[in-house]
Scaffold this motif. Structure first.
Motif, PDB file in Angstrom:
ATOM      1  N   PRO A 130       4.052 -19.696 -12.649  1.00  0.00           N
ATOM      2  CA  PRO A 130       3.750 -20.400 -13.800  1.00  0.00           C
ATOM      3  C   PRO A 130       4.791 -20.424 -14.921  1.00  0.00           C
ATOM      4  O   PRO A 130       4.991 -21.418 -15.787  1.00  0.00           O
ATOM      5  N   THR A 131       5.467 -19.291 -14.980  1.00  0.00           N
ATOM      6  CA  THR A 131       6.729 -19.210 -15.867  1.00  0.00           C
ATOM      7  C   THR A 131       7.949 -20.350 -15.515  1.00  0.00           C
ATOM      8  O   THR A 131       8.293 -21.167 -16.312  1.00  0.00           O
ATOM      9  N   TRP A 149       0.021  -4.260 -14.412  1.00  0.00           N
ATOM     10  CA  TRP A 149       1.162  -4.389 -15.105  1.00  0.00           C
ATOM     11  C   TRP A 149       1.629  -3.287 -16.139  1.00  0.00           C
ATOM     12  O   TRP A 149       0.486  -2.937 -16.617  1.00  0.00           O
ATOM     13  N   TYR A 150       2.866  -2.897 -16.309  1.00  0.00           N
ATOM     14  CA  TYR A 150       3.093  -1.806 -17.077  1.00  0.00           C
ATOM     15  C   TYR A 150       4.744  -1.981 -17.462  1.00  0.00           C
ATOM     16  O   TYR A 150       5.511  -2.730 -16.750  1.00  0.00           O
ATOM     17  N   ASP A 151       5.132  -1.233 -18.371  1.00  0.00           N
ATOM     18  CA  ASP A 151       6.346  -1.255 -18.972  1.00  0.00           C
ATOM     19  C   ASP A 151       6.908  -2.739 -19.132  1.00  0.00           C
ATOM     20  O   ASP A 151       8.006  -3.201 -18.885  1.00  0.00           O
ATOM     21  N   CYS A 152       5.936  -3.419 -20.021  1.00  0.00           N
ATOM     22  CA  CYS A 152       6.446  -5.065 -20.361  1.00  0.00           C
ATOM     23  C   CYS A 152       6.286  -4.795 -21.693  1.00  0.00           C
ATOM     24  O   CYS A 152       5.370  -5.055 -22.529  1.00  0.00           O
ATOM     25  N   PRO A 153       7.550  -4.600 -22.495  1.00  0.00           N
ATOM     26  CA  PRO A 153       7.639  -4.414 -24.028  1.00  0.00           C
ATOM     27  C   PRO A 153       7.400  -5.633 -24.724  1.00  0.00           C
ATOM     28  O   PRO A 153       6.712  -5.607 -26.016  1.00  0.00           O
ATOM     29  N   GLY A 154       7.394  -6.852 -24.008  1.00  0.00           N
ATOM     30  CA  GLY A 154       7.370  -8.202 -24.955  1.00  0.00           C
ATOM     31  C   GLY A 154       5.750  -8.665 -24.393  1.00  0.00           C
ATOM     32  O   GLY A 154       5.705  -9.803 -24.714  1.00  0.00           O
ATOM     33  N   GLY A 155       5.127  -7.965 -23.523  1.00  0.00           N
ATOM     34  CA  GLY A 155       3.839  -8.405 -22.908  1.00  0.00           C
ATOM     35  C   GLY A 155       4.016  -9.022 -21.680  1.00  0.00           C
ATOM     36  O   GLY A 155       4.935  -9.287 -21.184  1.00  0.00           O
ATOM     37  N   SER A 156       2.874  -9.101 -20.885  1.00  0.00           N
ATOM     38  CA  SER A 156       2.907  -9.488 -19.634  1.00  0.00           C
ATOM     39  C   SER A 156       2.253 -10.745 -19.277  1.00  0.00           C
ATOM     40  O   SER A 156       2.098 -11.212 -18.117  1.00  0.00           O
ATOM     41  N   SER A 157       1.884 -11.464 -20.404  1.00  0.00           N
ATOM     42  CA  SER A 157       1.420 -12.997 -20.138  1.00  0.00           C
ATOM     43  C   SER A 157       2.619 -13.853 -19.866  1.00  0.00           C
ATOM     44  O   SER A 157       3.939 -13.478 -20.011  1.00  0.00           O
ATOM     45  N   VAL A 158       2.322 -15.094 -19.342  1.00  0.00           N
ATOM     46  CA  VAL A 158       3.287 -16.106 -19.289  1.00  0.00           C
ATOM     47  C   VAL A 158       3.867 -16.543 -20.458  1.00  0.00           C
ATOM     48  O   VAL A 158       5.078 -16.626 -20.391  1.00  0.00           O
ATOM     49  N   ASP A 159       3.071 -16.552 -21.442  1.00  0.00           N
ATOM     50  CA  ASP A 159       3.499 -17.140 -22.606  1.00  0.00           C
ATOM     51  C   ASP A 159       4.633 -16.258 -23.267  1.00  0.00           C
ATOM     52  O   ASP A 159       5.535 -16.683 -23.937  1.00  0.00           O
ATOM     53  N   ASP A 160       4.522 -14.900 -22.836  1.00  0.00           N
ATOM     54  CA  ASP A 160       5.282 -13.881 -23.373  1.00  0.00           C
ATOM     55  C   ASP A 160       6.559 -13.969 -22.771  1.00  0.00           C
ATOM     56  O   ASP A 160       7.616 -13.913 -23.607  1.00  0.00           O
TER      57      ASP A 160
END
Length: 267
Positions: free
Chosen positions: A108-109, A243-254
């Motif tokens: 989706p990204t 999901w982890y180690d996702c400093p900016g968030g794990s969503s597509v929008d992020d």
């Protein structure tokens, strides 16, 4: 190769064709989506090159247990490559986390910002330092699945083609590398099956592609499938269904937001 195709032996039939296997119903996601659900797979064709492909199975030592370890800091890559933001995913082709990573984040990204991204798919495995033999976490079938996907990316550099094909195969990862799956995904995404076979079966080519891909993951100390790296830094990890180690968030929008920031900063 001789036009007469010998019969598969019993073990080869088990590896490449399981009559009890069924398709998995997965909704398509734009041009990158997995194959449409079919009541039956595409009709089987006799393809002599697959006999050579079968031999590849026996070139790999087999490792059946998935081991995940903490990653040390990863080396940085340039923020842009030819004006595009480098995005890299490190996966194992027969891993459910790779499937979820593609479905939930990467596909989706790319639908939204593919023109701004230089996407690379690298594979995780092991190389014997004494013999250069290659092994994969989920066995020889995974090594062959990795090679198939690397050949697709080499022959069809258009990300919409190879990523769509990768998403199609990995959506049904338990069936990799069964001929029906490989063939039907190629047909759905417009890939020439004979060209894929030529790459896979070419002496040394497929294995060399896999060895180089594994070395790339090792050089960046990546051991978890799926590890997402953005501009050379870990952006997110999908492992054990989380999901982890996702400093900016794990969503597509992020992720799309971060890509846009890096892309605009490079203009």
């Amino acid at each position: 190769m001789d036009s007469q195709t010998p019969s598969f032996n019993e073990k080869q039939q088990h590896l490449l064709h399981d009559p009890s296997a069924t398709a998995t119903e997965v909704p398509p996601v734009n041009n990158y989506g997995p194959r449409s659900y079919q009541t039956q797979y595409v009709l089987k064709r006799t393809i002599p090159v697959f006999l050579t492909l079968l031999a590849i199975f026996y070139l790999f030592p087999t490792t059946f247990v998935c081991h995940h370890h903490d990653d040390p800091a990863l080396s940085l890559r340039p923020v842009t490559t030819e004006g595009k933001v480098p995005l890299e995913i490190h996966v194992m082709s027969k891993c459910p986390d790779a499937r979820d990573c593609l479905r939930e984040l990467i596909v989706p990204t790319m639908v939204k910002v593919s023109e701004k991204v230089n996407l690379t798919m690298s594979f995780i495995g092991s190389i014997d330092p004494n013999s250069d033999a290659v092994s994969c976490v989920h066995g020889p079938a995974e090594c062959l699945g990795d090679i198939i996907l690397l050949c697709a990316a080499k022959i069809y550099p258009d990300v919409k083609l190879w990523l769509g094909y990768a998403n199609c195969l990995i959506s049904d990862y338990p069936d990799i590398p069964k001929r029906d799956l490989v063939q039907s995904c190629a047909m759905e995404h417009g890939l020439d099956f004979q060209k894929l076979n030529s790459c896979i079966s070419d002496e040394g080519e497929g294995i060399d592609l896999l060895r180089a891909s594994i070395e790339r993951s090792q050089e960046n100390n990546v051991t978890k499938s799926c590890t997402v790296r953005l501009a050379g830094e870990i952006r997110c990890i999908r492992d054990g269904g989380e999901w982890y180690d996702c400093p900016g968030g794990s969503s597509v929008d992020d992720l799309v937001g971060d890509i846009n920031k890096l892309y605009n900063a490079s203009l």
